[in-house]
Design an enzyme around this catalytic site. Structure first.
Site, PDB file in Angstrom:
ATOM      1  N   GLN A 227       0.829  -1.204   0.000  1.00 48.49           N
ATOM      2  CA  GLN A 227       0.000   0.000   0.000  1.00 48.49           C
ATOM      3  C   GLN A 227       0.863   1.253   0.000  1.00 48.49           C
ATOM      4  O   GLN A 227       0.353   2.362  -0.102  1.00 48.49           O
ATOM      5  CB  GLN A 227      -0.912   0.020   1.231  1.00 48.49           C
ATOM      6  N   ARG A 374      -8.646  -0.332   7.981  1.00 50.91           N
ATOM      7  CA  ARG A 374      -9.703   0.530   7.445  1.00 50.91           C
ATOM      8  C   ARG A 374     -10.025   1.628   8.461  1.00 50.91           C
ATOM      9  O   ARG A 374     -11.172   1.849   8.834  1.00 50.91           O
ATOM     10  CB  ARG A 374     -10.943  -0.296   7.101  1.00 50.91           C
ATOM     11  N   CYS A 375      -8.977   2.292   8.910  1.00 48.30           N
ATOM     12  CA  CYS A 375      -9.080   3.197  10.042  1.00 48.30           C
ATOM     13  C   CYS A 375      -7.852   4.083  10.035  1.00 48.30           C
ATOM     14  O   CYS A 375      -6.794   3.683   9.599  1.00 48.30           O
ATOM     15  CB  CYS A 375      -9.114   2.349  11.309  1.00 48.30           C
ATOM     16  N   GLU A 744     -12.839   5.103   5.216  1.00 56.43           N
ATOM     17  CA  GLU A 744     -12.842   4.414   6.495  1.00 56.43           C
ATOM     18  C   GLU A 744     -13.928   4.870   7.446  1.00 56.43           C
ATOM     19  O   GLU A 744     -14.130   4.260   8.494  1.00 56.43           O
ATOM     20  CB  GLU A 744     -11.457   4.581   7.132  1.00 56.43           C
TER      21      GLU A 744
END
Lengths: 789, 158, 291
Positions: A227, A374-375, A744
């Site tokens: 990523q 996802r945060c 997110e």
């Protein structure tokens, strides 16, 4: 800041901001022509498999690789001892700790990497990896952070000279004295002790890498599930001592990431070392079990929150004490200056003067990680705690939870809002979003139904979360990853025919960057989005960037894109003036063209300007239409919203079902509403997963008991609720296009809404809390525990 | 062991080890990498292909079991240069994000529509409940399959 | 993850298959649907030296009803049962089928394979125990018919001998005044049962219960037929109180383990609730006169 409807400024043909443009990346995916790491085959490529520890905590007495080496097709067996020769047996983590690449002294979690087999075939590699024999001396496994911090607990990190306990870090935020004073004035103190369970992002594509080191040139090409390819390249240069210019990381299509593909894992390092030594490409792709037991977990915070409130329903202060289960190596993927990420956003959507947060982290015999699943760096835990506390406070005061929220919301005219823990919220209108969600769900009707339902023996609950998120890190002065400031970049070239290539330092994992970033260029330059190709994920061919996680692509790289496009527009203006034989001051911009003020016929299109940039530039101007911008955000952005969940609970079995799930999100200006909706729907599902079934679990011996998708439960379409989406639009005042980021929000905000709803259904029984995941048995247990009292 | 299989209309013969999983045969031997691998326990379904028209998880079949059978993978959905209704629908309705589960979802949707031309939302959710998606929350996958069914019905009646 | 190496045989006749079993049955694992076996092989929990793939043997995929008996050959897939009108002849069987694994796994996995595998958390064994099924075990020397209770020996162990294979399971069809049901608490599609309860009832002309079957999944070291609860029902007129009594007996008879799916107390409670609910559903079918 008023909430406004946002209409596109450009035609659908141009496809700028606000158009639900169909995704360009879909063309390859729907034909099965995606290109994921495991799809790549290089000539002469070898395969790697890893031998892992079956034990959570044990001293290694000996490692015997002879049987593995004897297997037909095995090229090499790598151990930590071998890596030590290259100084690669340990590596740095993203939180400044160290992590064993291949264990030599002790194993510290079940699944830890001990040896790697390189073979001609992946089946053979796995056959041989099983034949590595390790002799152990058992040590006490530490499976929770409470035990870890007891005085007589064995020290897990005895490899570190100064480490005399399992305390990993201590961290505080806010003002203790002011908070104590606030609590002294409180009429009531509402408290909640809860555990945000250990979770795992579990993207459907596991992590993997193909290392291709050219022994003649030293050129190292790594095809990697990354990523953050640029940051990873720098890390590889630092860890492996390879010249950075010789390292090229290609992060091809990613089958999801969700934070799991931010860290560097031992497998990447070993495969690279193996390719370097053997001189052939080496592929390593995790199995699902390997992914679950050894790569970046998330959450695992034991939290105690206290809210000081007055009898008339005002919050005076917040106090939080936490214990973080960090696993065997402190590897949280988070800005270096922070130890508990951005958890101090925990004051939430509410206005009160004082908050104080203390956190201790403990080493345990579990896998390292602490990734932002996802945060945005521990924001999920924070949002959960405050939104659970607020509901309980309302109950305690006999108030409706919505009215209690309303009583305490930061008001729309208070922005930019300085929070007691030091954040500067950019913009918001929490009341409007909440009221909209309440209208959508029919809040009053549901509240009324609850009473009726109980008389009929039914249990109905309604719960909400009015979350505020903080995304888009930096500013670089405050936020860096291993010293790299958290900027991001965009490089834009408009070609002579008016077609453009945009290159980014971020990396999509499914968010649709190839579609949305082209829309930003379309908005700013009037070049049709379809004429803009977006390139990411190749460190040789994109500008440096910190990568995609923590919802930072739109806030940071999106801003960089808008700014470089505007810079090129300024240059285009000079060329237009030259072509129109007019003065720059007399030119006006309208999507896709400059024209002479008062003479719209006298115009020149961006395409003609681009052609002239290469064929007929003004004599005093550098040819070409190209530029790069590195954007260091002045502040972060603060998406928000209200989610409301209505549940029906089976009083006999504890099974619960979501009847309604209403989500009103405000992520500022939307680039592509279709994609925004898709992001929210996905996030709401992961929030549902965490609240209902998804959990990394361990037994007393430290065995991971959720090491497959049979035990690590990911919801299917059948369990997943239906969602009803709504929006408000409050642009970010400091972001060039007013966007805030949205990937997110739903994972951050929704778990509390689901839990609040189920707790609400049981609240009349005295139930104050149910731990996640709220499996039916836990809900039933909560009813039993309270039925007598 | 020698096997002969038909994949997307083309016949392939190969000598394979009995333990070779069908998914590896498809991906490695045939180079059809649109069929993916996501777990070890028959849970995620990203390896699903149509075997004689029926969706099956190819990580839980050996290549030798496919001897003499006919398969369709995602690469076989496009016919005569035309995208199938389901491919069009997934693109039109944002039925995919990272794309990893997509081939399987489209194949399962194709088989469902074949069997039940007018599926309800529940029918679709039930049919795809052996396939995981981590990105979409399934909302747009369901929409895409609904839309493909509608297109297919219209195509059949016109 | 990949299985160990093995020899693969795919006979095209039953005789051929049985000959292999006669010769070296103890080193052979039979591959039907493979949906339990292959994952176990991939995780290396099972490493058979020879796989005997029976999928090419004709005649094993029969799903038939005759003379009040529903018979399922060893290649009848779970989804064959889901989609079959014939299978509706036994309501317990029909209602259990959609709860097995997930829709794609159901396309390959077989009922008989699941019984022969005898995972103690498998659903089908409870269904068959509640309905009093029989299994046909074939060998090169002939065939024998074994009652399900005698077939299921212990977890992952059956009375099928190395030289035998199960070629059919037979279960009595419900009459017009019979009914059956399978209740399963699962955390998600594809999960093992936290608790499963199979029930079956037959009523006489007066509406009294003439036969009853109750069996439980995942709450005992193996699937548990609750004979005492069945006996408590027979000869009585169905009522909420009677079913509550059966639920109570079942919940006392089971011996669940506390684990991640719930405490023993919770599981006992669910046995009670689901037994009552299952019997009520079975009764509804029996009284509705559906065939």
């Amino acid at each position: 800041m008023t909430t406004t409807e946002h209409k596109p400024h450009t035609s659908p043909e141009i496809g700028g901001l606000g158009h639900s443009r169909k995704r360009v990346e879909d063309a390859r995916f729907i034909e099965g022509r995606g290109n994921y790491v495991d799809d790549i085959t290089l000539p002469g490529m070898l395969h790697m498999a890893i031998h892992r520890s079956p034990l959570a905590h044990a001293r290694i007495i000996s490692i015997d690789t002879s049987a593995a080496e004897a297997v037909d097709g095995v090229v090499a067996v790598v151990t930590g001892e071998l890596l030590a020769d290259y100084d690669l047996d340990w590596m740095p983590t993203l939180s400044g700790d160290t992590q064993a690449v291949l264990a030599t002294d002790k194993v510290r979690f079940q699944g830890q990497e001990i040896a790697a087999v390189i073979a001609t075939d992946k089946y053979v590699a796995q056959d041989a990896a099983r034949l590595v024999e390790v002799e152990y001396e058992d040590l006490e496994p530490i499976v929770n952070p409470q035990r870890a911090l007891e005085e007589d607990a064995p020290v897990i990190r005895d490899d570190k000279e100064d480490q005399t306990s399992n305390l990993c870090f201590e961290w505080e935020s806010g003002d203790k004295a002011a908070t104590d004073a606030a609590f002294a004035k409180a009429d009531k103190v509402v408290s909640l002790e809860t555990h945000y369970p250990r979770s795992h992002p579990a993207p459907l594509e596991t992590c993997g890498l193909i290392a291709d080191v050219d022994s003649a040139t030293g050129q190292t090409t790594l095809y990697m599930t990354s990523q953050a390819p640029h940051a990873h390249r720098t890390l590889f240069a630092l860890v492996a001592g390879l010249p950075e210019q010789n390292i090229r990381i290609i992060s091809p299509d990613l089958g999801g990431g969700f934070g799991n593909k931010v860290p560097i894992y031992p497998g990447y390092v070993v495969a690279t070392a193996a390719s370097l030594v053997i001189g052939k490409p080496v592929k390593w792709v995790e199995s699902r079990s390997e992914n679950l037991i050894s790569t970046g977990f998330a959450r695992d915070y034991h939290m105690k929150g206290e809210l000081a409130v007055t009898n008339d329903g005002k919050i005076l202060g917040l106090r939080v004490d936490m214990l973080a289960d960090e696993g065997a190596f402190f590897a949280d993927a988070q800005p270096s200056k922070l130890r508990a990420g951005l958890f101090h956003i925990v004051t939430g959507s509410y206005d009160y003067p004082a908050a104080y947060v203390t956190t201790r982290g403990a080493y345990t015999n579990k896998a390292p990680g602490g990734v932002a699943y996802r945060c945005s760096f521990r924001v999920t835990e924070a949002s959960y705690l405050i939104e659970r506390l607020v509901q309980n406070a309302a109950y305690e005061l006999g108030m409706d939870p919505a009215e209690f929220r309303s009583n305490n919301f930061i008001q729309a005219d208070q922005f930019p809002y300085h929070s007691p823990t030091g954040f500067v919220y950019d913009s918001g209108d929490y009341e409007t979003a909440m009221r909209k969600a309440m209208d959508m769900v029919g809040y009053a009707d549901i509240q009324a139904e609850k009473e009726e339902a109980r008389k009929e023996g039914r249990l109905v609950g309604i719960g909400m979360a009015s979350f505020t998120e903080v995304v888009g890190a930096g500013h670089g002065e405050d936020y860096d990853i291993i010293g790299l400031k958290m900027f991001d970049s965009a490089e834009l070239r408009v070609h002579p025919t008016g077609k453009a290539i945009l290159k980014l330092g971020v990396k999509s994992q499914g968010q649709g960057h190839e579609t949305t970033f082209a829309q930003i260029v379309a908005e700013e330059l009037g070049i049709p989005a379809g004429d803009v190709k977006v390139v990411e994920g190749d460190t040789d061919n994109t500008p440096y960037g910190l990568g995609t996680y923590a919802s930072r692509s739109t806030p940071v790289a999106g801003a960089a894109t808008a700014i470089i496009a505007r810079t090129l527009r300024e240059k285009a203006k000079k060329i237009a003036a030259h072509l129109l034989e007019a003065s720059e001051e007399d030119l006006e911009w309208e999507t896709g063209k400059f024209f002479v003020a008062g003479d719209p016929e006298s115009s020149v299109s961006i395409q003609d300007i681009a052609f002239a940039a290469y064929t007929n530039p003004p004599p005093d101007l550098e040819p070409g239409l190209e530029g790069v911008h590195y954007y260091d955000p002045p502040e972060m952005t603060y998406p928000f919203g209200t989610y409301i969940v209505v549940v029906d609970v089976d009083p006999e079995s504890g099974q619960w079902k979501v009847r309604r799930m209403v989500a009103v999100d405000d992520c500022g200006v939307k680039i592509n509403p279709m994609i925004v909706e898709g992001q929210i729907q996905g996030g709401l599902t992961e929030g549902f997963a965490i609240s209902s079934m998804q959990q990394m679990s361990f037994d007393e011996a430290g065995n991971c008991t959720s090491s497959t998708f049979m035990d690590y439960l990911v919801p299917t379409a059948w369990e997943t609720p239906r969602f009803e989406l709504g929006e408000t639009v409050t642009p970010s005042p400091h972001h060039p296009i007013g966007a805030k980021g949205v990937g997110e929000s739903a994972t951050v905000g929704s778990p509390a809404a689901y839990v609040n709803a189920v707790v609400d259904a049981l609240q009349h029984m005295g139930v104050q809390n149910i731990e996640m995941p709220m499996t039916a048995d836990r809900v039933w247990d909560a009813m039993q525990e309270n039925s007598g009292g | 062991m020698n096997i002969t299989v038909t994949v997307n209309g083309a016949e392939h013969t190969a000598d394979v080890e009995p333990r070779l999983l069908l998914v590896d045969f498809i991906r490695t031997n045939l180079g059809l990498t649109g069929t993916h691998i996501g777990c070890d326990t028959t849970s995620c379904g990203v390896c699903t292909v149509l075997v004689d028209g029926t969706p099956m998880k190819t990580c839980t079949m050996f290549a030798v079991q496919a001897n003499g059978r006919s398969m369709v993978t995602v690469e076989g959905l496009k016919q005569n240069g035309e995208l199938s209704a389901i491919q069009d629908a997934f693109r039109e309705h944002h039925g995919l994000q990272c794309g990893f589960c997509t081939p399987a979802m489209m194949l399962v949707g194709t088989a469902l529509i074949e069997e039940n031309p007018d599926p309800t939302e529940d029918d679709i959710r039930w049919a795809i409940s052996g396939n995981l998606c981590r990105c979409t929350g399934y909302v747009n996958i369901v929409k895409s399959i609904e839309a493909a069914a509608e297109t297919t019905r219209e195509g059949a009646s016109s | 993850m990949y299985p160990s190496k093995f020899n693969y045989l795919a006979p095209e006749s039953l005789e051929e298959a049985l000959a292999v079993l006669a010769e070296r049955g103890d080193e052979v694992k039979i591959l039907a649907g493979g949906q339990s076996l292959i994952p176990m092989m991939k995780l290396r929990f099972a490493e058979p030296s020879t796989l005997l793939d029976i999928n090419r043997i004709p005649g094993l995929d029969g799903l038939n009803r005759s003379n009040g008996t529903l018979s399922l050959g060893s290649l009848v897939r779970h989804n064959d049962v889901v989609k079959s009108d014939t299978a509706q002849a036994n309501h317990t069987v029909a209602s259990a089928a959609p709860w097995i694994a997930d829709p794609i796994v159901r396309n390959l996995g077989t009922v008989v394979g699941s019984l022969a595998h005898h995972d103690p958390e498998g659903d089908w064994a409870s269904v068959m125990l509640a309905c009093g099924a029989e299994l046909v075990l074939s060998s090169s020397t002939g065939e024998r018919v074994v009652d399900i209770e005698d077939f299921l020996v212990d977890m992952f162990t059956t009375s099928c001998q190395p030289n035998e294979m199960v070629t059919e399971v037979r279960v009595t069809a419900h009459t017009a005044s019979g009914g059956g049901n399978y209740q399963k608490l699962e955390r998600k599609v594809g999960d093992y049962a936290t608790v499963g309860v199979a029930t079956s009832l037959e009523l006489d002309d007066n509406g009294d219960i003439t036969s009853a079957g109750i069996a439980l999944t995942s709450v005992y070291p193996r699937n548990l037929k609750v004979v005492e609860a069945e006996q408590a029902l027979v000869g009585h007129a169905p009522s909420d109180d009677l079913f509550a009594e059966a639920g109570r007996i079942a919940s006392e008879a089971c011996d669940p383990a506390s684990d991640i799916r719930g405490s023993a107390t919770y599981k006992r409670h669910i046995v009670d609730v689901f037994t009552r609910r299952g019997l009520a559903k079975s009764l509804g079918i029996a009284q509705g006169g559906q065939s």
